[in-house]
Design an enzyme around this catalytic site. Structure first.
Site, mmCIF file in Angstrom:
data_model
loop_
_atom_site.group_PDB
_atom_site.id
_atom_site.type_symbol
_atom_site.label_atom_id
_atom_site.label_comp_id
_atom_site.label_asym_id
_atom_site.label_seq_id
_atom_site.Cartn_x
_atom_site.Cartn_y
_atom_site.Cartn_z
ATOM 1 N N HIS A 71 0.833 -1.221 0.000
ATOM 2 C CA HIS A 71 0.000 0.000 0.000
ATOM 3 C C HIS A 71 0.865 1.267 0.000
ATOM 4 C CE1 HIS A 71 -3.923 -2.034 0.865
ATOM 5 N NE2 HIS A 71 -3.123 -2.932 1.412
ATOM 6 N N ASN A 144 -10.356 -2.715 2.636
ATOM 7 C CA ASN A 144 -10.074 -2.717 1.200
ATOM 8 C C ASN A 144 -11.357 -2.462 0.425
ATOM 9 O OD1 ASN A 144 -7.321 -3.253 1.319
ATOM 10 N ND2 ASN A 144 -7.546 -5.463 1.061
HETATM 11 FE FE1 HDE Z 1 -2.531 -4.817 5.323
HETATM 12 N N1 HDE Z 1 -0.716 -4.063 5.809
HETATM 13 N N2 HDE Z 1 -1.909 -6.658 5.897
HETATM 14 N N3 HDE Z 1 -4.316 -5.644 4.742
HETATM 15 N N4 HDE Z 1 -3.183 -3.041 4.773
HETATM 16 C C1 HDE Z 1 -0.348 -2.778 5.677
HETATM 17 O O1 HDE Z 1 0.761 -1.493 7.296
HETATM 18 C C2 HDE Z 1 -0.809 -6.916 6.615
HETATM 19 C C3 HDE Z 1 -4.669 -6.953 4.844
HETATM 20 C C4 HDE Z 1 -4.437 -2.704 4.389
HETATM 21 O O2 HDE Z 1 -3.124 3.512 4.119
HETATM 22 C C5 HDE Z 1 0.989 -2.465 6.304
HETATM 23 O O3 HDE Z 1 1.096 0.699 7.673
HETATM 24 C C6 HDE Z 1 -0.757 -8.310 6.963
HETATM 25 C C7 HDE Z 1 -6.087 -7.108 4.673
HETATM 26 C C8 HDE Z 1 -4.497 -1.297 4.054
HETATM 27 O O4 HDE Z 1 -1.504 3.318 5.560
HETATM 28 C C9 HDE Z 1 1.368 -3.815 6.942
HETATM 29 C C10 HDE Z 1 -1.866 -8.876 6.384
HETATM 30 C C11 HDE Z 1 -6.564 -5.849 4.465
HETATM 31 C C12 HDE Z 1 -3.211 -0.810 4.280
HETATM 32 C C13 HDE Z 1 0.218 -4.705 6.545
HETATM 33 C C14 HDE Z 1 -2.593 -7.833 5.731
HETATM 34 C C15 HDE Z 1 -5.442 -4.951 4.503
HETATM 35 C C16 HDE Z 1 -2.418 -1.914 4.732
HETATM 36 C C17 HDE Z 1 1.990 -1.814 5.392
HETATM 37 C C18 HDE Z 1 -2.275 -10.339 6.392
HETATM 38 C C19 HDE Z 1 -8.007 -5.422 4.195
HETATM 39 C C20 HDE Z 1 -2.716 0.604 4.045
HETATM 40 C C21 HDE Z 1 2.100 -0.370 5.831
HETATM 41 C C22 HDE Z 1 -2.642 -10.807 7.661
HETATM 42 C C23 HDE Z 1 -8.910 -5.710 5.266
HETATM 43 C C24 HDE Z 1 -2.895 1.469 5.258
HETATM 44 C C25 HDE Z 1 1.278 -0.272 7.005
HETATM 45 C C26 HDE Z 1 -2.470 2.885 4.951
HETATM 46 C C27 HDE Z 1 -1.078 -1.814 5.102
HETATM 47 C C28 HDE Z 1 0.148 -5.982 6.938
HETATM 48 C C29 HDE Z 1 -3.774 -8.069 4.999
HETATM 49 C C30 HDE Z 1 -5.594 -3.544 4.282
HETATM 50 C C31 HDE Z 1 2.728 -4.363 6.602
HETATM 51 C C32 HDE Z 1 0.322 -8.986 7.767
HETATM 52 C C33 HDE Z 1 -6.890 -8.415 4.774
HETATM 53 C C34 HDE Z 1 -5.713 -0.518 3.575
HETATM 54 O O5 HDE Z 1 1.440 -3.709 8.315
#
Ligand code: HDE
Length: 689
Positions: A71, A144
């Site tokens: 992201h 999302n």
């Molecule tokens: Fe994320 N995800 N994600 N994700 N995600 C990040 O956090 C992660 C997942 C989502 O505008 C990171 O600050 C893992 C689902 C958004 O700043 C990180 C898993 C959904 C954003 C991370 C998921 C999301 C992130 C990278 C699997 C929808 C942007 C930078 C378990 C429900 C937030 C940060 C923004 C960002 C990890 C899966 C949505 C690395 C480990 C499911 C919208 O922490």
């Protein structure tokens, strides 16, 4: 007149008018000269002594912080949430109980796979993360634009992302999934098949952030004052309706305007057209969870809205652009673990892993544990605790006590509050310690099929084309075949179409399903974009291509009709200076044709004299303007005089009901009404056939 003064050596000098605009160093010392490094004589070596230049360069050298590992490309906007319906029976959170109160918010939209500088219209999932600054602390709903996810267990996230991002040896492809590594991982992960259907649909090429839905994805808990819990899934429903672009258009937009989505958001907020989303909740209990076909802890599954209706409880309005992109959009730190009393987690193994990951990643990205002191992350309610020190501590705690219990500040210093404080829902937990995937997560195809059959024929075609496009970029035959083997478990027709599209001589074996798919799940109309489009052209953009001699009254009428339905208008002309219209007056253009292609508009109108049309029929950008609008199924309003241009673009003999003759200014209104359908979908079958 410019206010530029040049010194003897030619360096510019704009000097301060008074104290208020006097430039200073970061230490606050006034700066006398910001153009020249201190030197030994005019042509002499630069001196290391220059503390002002050194400080400036030092700061510049450190301007970048690590981009988000996923992201990375995102765009943030301020707004507020207003509750319309209180739900005390479900949650004790104040944000859900004070009707009419405006809670400030910050929302960041993003793509997942691309780097920070990647194009906005990559085929990708969009992030939709909102921070609510409630009086009980920050609540982050990090969702999302797609309600399901690729994987079921957080431990697989690094693999998924490694496979999607550029290959480690060659460093490409950027911001796309059309490559071997992605489809290799996906085809070896049957749990991702539902998500595959979603990402191959037009959901991953939205027209605008404004026209997307948002989903919290996981089942969360709402807990009321008596401690009773219900499960909840969160939904954002755009009041603007849903809309996507077509694939060929997306490819061209990325070249013409890689900032398409952020520009769209900035422009509409700047113009006072504030996008809104209703917050909806799907609420259910254990009884429902037990009888539902799938596990409610499995994030690769939805609960169809037709089964558990979405109840609207409030509205999010995005009404202010950021002051500074870096300070706000870049530094905002969302953490799924940020919840307030009355909202709680479930055991969804993806959510549990996320609760660790988000806090952890902020430490790396923002450099220390005090990122909550940065204004965009700081709660807007009082913060009281004994946490202290660390990199960049911004608060200034006073007094000698920094621990608790203590005998110094009782009655003043922070103490736990069992009544007001967050309490975890006391869900009974017991079990064998084991690494295992629950049997109840084993259905991988049923909802993928349900998604596919819920689409309109046009949308189904888009999915087949997207799969064909992506798999055509995959070099390894076994990966292509394996994917088609999965598709056979979803829909044989789709599998055949893709197999034909990529030239497989025969259908591969079906991939063995861990659990027999349910083939007769009901269609869910809520899953289609076209079935949930808007009914007007409001918030969309009309491009009017004018040239010499164009009917001035018609242009005025088109502008008026567009503004009357709440649409934006851009004037495009062969030159940015504009064109002299039939009234002899010069009309200024917003874009020169080369920079204002039809792909950046939702509908187009052509208003010019026959002589101009003849001339422009030899001009490539003008021809593309018309032929692309046609190919992308757009409504095209035309003054009959533009026939030579239509002929040149090869569309004159293929005109259909999506072409609207603008014989006189009276036709402008009905043209704008037709544009409300957004695209002339009937054209598509003819284009392909
Ligand atoms: Fe994320 N995800 N994600 N994700 N995600 C990040 O956090 C992660 C997942 C989502 O505008 C990171 O600050 C893992 C689902 C958004 O700043 C990180 C898993 C959904 C954003 C991370 C998921 C999301 C992130 C990278 C699997 C929808 C942007 C930078 C378990 C429900 C937030 C940060 C923004 C960002 C990890 C899966 C949505 C690395 C480990 C499911 C919208 O922490």
């Amino acid at each position: 007149m410019t206010d530029l003064n040049l010194s003897k050596g030619g360096a510019p000098h704009q000097t301060a008018k008074g104290d208020d605009d006097t430039m200073t160093t970061a230490q606050g010392a006034p700066v006398a000269d910001d153009q020249n490094w201190l030197k030994s004589g005019p042509r002499g070596p630069s001196l290391l002594e220059d503390q002002i230049a050194r400080e400036k360069i030092f700061h510049f050298d450190h301007e970048r912080i690590p981009e988000r590992v996923v992201h990375a490309r995102g765009y943030g906007v301020h707004g507020h949430f207003e509750l319309k319906e209180a739900i005390p029976e479900l949650s004790r959170a104040k944000i859900f109980n004070e009707v009419g109160k405006k809670v400030p918010t910050f929302t960041r939209f993003s793509t997942v796979a691309g780097n920070k500088g990647s194009p906005d219209l990559a085929r990708d999932v969009r992030g939709f993360a909102t921070k609510f600054y409630t009086e009980e602390g920050n609540w982050d709903l990090v969702g999302n634009n797609i309600p399901v996810f690729f994987i079921q267990d957080a431990i697989k996230f690094p693999d998924l992302i490694h496979a999607a991002k550029p290959a480690p040896d060659r460093g490409f492809p950027q911001a796309q999934t059309a490559h071997d590594n992605f489809w290799d991982f996906i085809s070896l992960s049957p749990e991702s098949m539902n998500m595959v259907m979603w990402i191959m649909s037009d959901r991953t090429i939205p027209r605008s952030f404004r026209f997307m839905e948002g989903f919290g994805v996981h089942s969360f808990r709402l807990v009321n004052a008596e401690g009773k819990s219900h499960y909840v899934k969160f939904h954002w429903k755009p009041k603007q309706g849903l809309q996507s672009v077509v694939w060929n258009e997306a490819l061209k937009v990325n070249g013409m305007d890689p900032d398409f989505h952020r520009r769209d958001m900035w422009d509409s907020i700047d113009a006072g057209d504030f996008p809104q989303w209703d917050l909806g909740i799907q609420v259910f209990d254990d009884e429902f969870a037990d009888k539902f076909d799938f596990d409610i802890l499995d994030a690769t599954k939805i609960i169809p809205e037709e089964e558990v209706p979405v109840r609207i409880i409030g509205t999010l309005t995005l009404d202010a652009n950021v002051d500074n992109f870096f300070a706000e959009t870049e530094q905002v730190a969302f953490c799924t673990q940020n919840v307030v009393p009355g909202i709680d987690f479930t055991n969804d193994p993806l959510l549990q892993g996320r609760n660790f990951s988000y806090l952890d990643t902020q430490l790396k990205r923002l450099g220390g544990p005090n990122f909550t002191h940065i204004p965009i992350n700081a709660p807007k309610c009082p913060v009281r605790h004994y946490q202290q020190d660390g990199h960049m501590a911004m608060t200034n705690p006073k007094g000698r006590v920094n621990y608790e219990p203590n005998s110094w500040d009782h009655g003043e210093g922070p103490r736990e509050n069992p009544q007001k404080g967050f309490t975890s829902y006391p869900e009974p937990v017991e079990g064998v310690k084991e690494r295992v995937r629950s049997e109840t997560f084993a259905d991988h195809y049923s909802q993928a099929r349900q998604f596919y059959i819920s689409q309109t024929p046009n949308e189904q075609d888009h999915m087949a084309s997207a799969l064909t496009f992506e798999l055509s970029k995959v070099e390894r035959m076994d990966i292509r075949q394996r994917m088609v083997g999965h598709l056979r478990n979803i829909d044989e027709g789709l599998a055949q179409e893709v197999a034909d599209g990529i030239g497989l001589p025969e259908l591969p074996e079906k991939v063995l399903a861990a659990r027999k798919p349910i083939m007769d799940l009901k269609e869910s109309p809520a899953l289609s974009i076209i079935k949930n489009g808007p009914s007007s052209f409001k918030g969309r953009k009309l491009g009017i291509y004018i040239a010499e001699g164009g009917d001035a009254d018609l242009v005025a009428a088109l502008k008026e009709a567009a503004e009357a339905v709440g649409a934006m208008v851009a004037i495009v002309a062969p030159h940015v200076a504009g064109a002299k219209l039939s009234d002899g007056k010069m009309m200024e253009a917003d874009e020169k044709i080369d920079g204002g292609p039809s792909v950046v508009f939702d509908a187009v109108a052509l208003v010019m004299s026959e002589a101009s049309a003849k001339k422009l029929a030899l001009n490539k950008p003008s021809l593309d303007f018309v032929s692309d609008a046609f190919a992308h199924l757009k409504f095209i309003g035309y003054d009959p005089a533009v026939k030579p241009l239509l002929e040149g673009a090869g569309v004159a003999s293929r005109m259909d009901d999506g072409f609207i003759k603008l014989g006189s200014k009276a036709d402008a209104k009905s043209f704008l009404k037709s544009c409300g359908d957004l695209r002339f979908w009937n054209r598509e079958a003819k284009m392909n056939g």
